[in-house]
Design an enzyme around this catalytic site. Sequence first.
Site, PDB file in Angstrom:
ATOM      1  N   THR A 117       6.329  -6.617   9.127  1.00 39.46           N
ATOM      2  CA  THR A 117       5.722  -5.199   8.498  1.00 39.46           C
ATOM      3  C   THR A 117       4.399  -4.742   8.757  1.00 39.46           C
ATOM      4  OG1 THR A 117       5.677  -6.203   5.677  1.00 39.46           O
ATOM      5  CG2 THR A 117       7.673  -5.128   7.018  1.00 39.46           C
ATOM      6  N   VAL A 167       1.805  -3.801   5.145  1.00 37.44           N
ATOM      7  CA  VAL A 167       1.088  -4.632   4.106  1.00 37.44           C
ATOM      8  C   VAL A 167       0.821  -6.119   4.723  1.00 37.44           C
ATOM      9  CG1 VAL A 167       0.223  -5.108   2.266  1.00 37.44           C
ATOM     10  CG2 VAL A 167       0.757  -2.446   3.487  1.00 37.44           C
ATOM     11  N   CYS A 168       2.503  -6.889   4.519  1.00 36.40           N
ATOM     12  CA  CYS A 168       2.483  -8.210   4.849  1.00 36.40           C
ATOM     13  C   CYS A 168       1.544  -8.832   5.473  1.00 36.40           C
ATOM     14  CB  CYS A 168       4.336  -8.465   4.558  1.00 36.40           C
ATOM     15  SG  CYS A 168       4.964  -7.369   3.212  1.00 36.40           S
ATOM     16  N   PRO A 169       1.204  -8.257   7.002  1.00 36.52           N
ATOM     17  CA  PRO A 169       1.035  -9.404   7.279  1.00 36.52           C
ATOM     18  C   PRO A 169      -0.476  -9.921   7.190  1.00 36.52           C
ATOM     19  CG  PRO A 169       1.619  -7.942   8.949  1.00 36.52           C
ATOM     20  CD  PRO A 169       2.502  -7.696   7.881  1.00 36.52           C
ATOM     21  N   LEU A 200      -0.614 -12.191   3.922  1.00 34.16           N
ATOM     22  CA  LEU A 200      -0.547 -13.790   4.320  1.00 34.16           C
ATOM     23  C   LEU A 200      -1.751 -14.344   5.108  1.00 34.16           C
ATOM     24  CD1 LEU A 200       2.453 -12.658   3.430  1.00 34.16           C
ATOM     25  CD2 LEU A 200       3.245 -14.426   5.147  1.00 34.16           C
TER      26      LEU A 200
END
Length: 189
Positions: free
Chosen positions: A46, A48-50, A53
């Site tokens: 997706t 924003v997720c990377p 992380l």
Amino acid sequence: METIINSKVPQFNVPAFVASEGFKNVETKDTLGHWSIFFFYPADFTFVCPTELVDMAESYEKFKSLGAEVYSVSTDSQFTHKAWHDASESIRQVGFPMLADRDGKLAEAFGVLDPASFMAYRGTFVVNPEGVIKIAEINDNGIGRNSEELLRKLEAAQFVAEHGDQVCPARWKAGQKTLKPGIELVGKI
């Protein structure tokens, strides 16, 4: 709605992908004896997720130096976590366990499961070595988090755990002055 603060982490046993180890299972007992960060996010592959992380990966050594393990969690499978790791230069930086909460029970127990999408909201939980949740923060999915602020909160939680007669004021950082609650402080701050 009941608060999750000072409640115990639920019993769980889920598959995970760990870059240095491959596939393994992570269960409740693995989170005991050290501080834990549960870092829920909506989905692999997706937007924003990377960024989140990678931010956590860049701070991972600092979390470990504070005696904390990071567990990222989504409802994706461990196979999807590995595929994301293999496909994304950014996600290849992630060294912490990526938990696969396929049935959503962990996200549901932490109060972050969106039943409509069957994805987790951006939930961040700091858990003490006894398995008790000390910090809980939940963001809507369009709002990314900051590992530096999470590190500050972890240090504050650890300080309060060690010095139960003192509390950490706003913007407190390790080494700064704390407060000792008492009648003499009332109206003086």
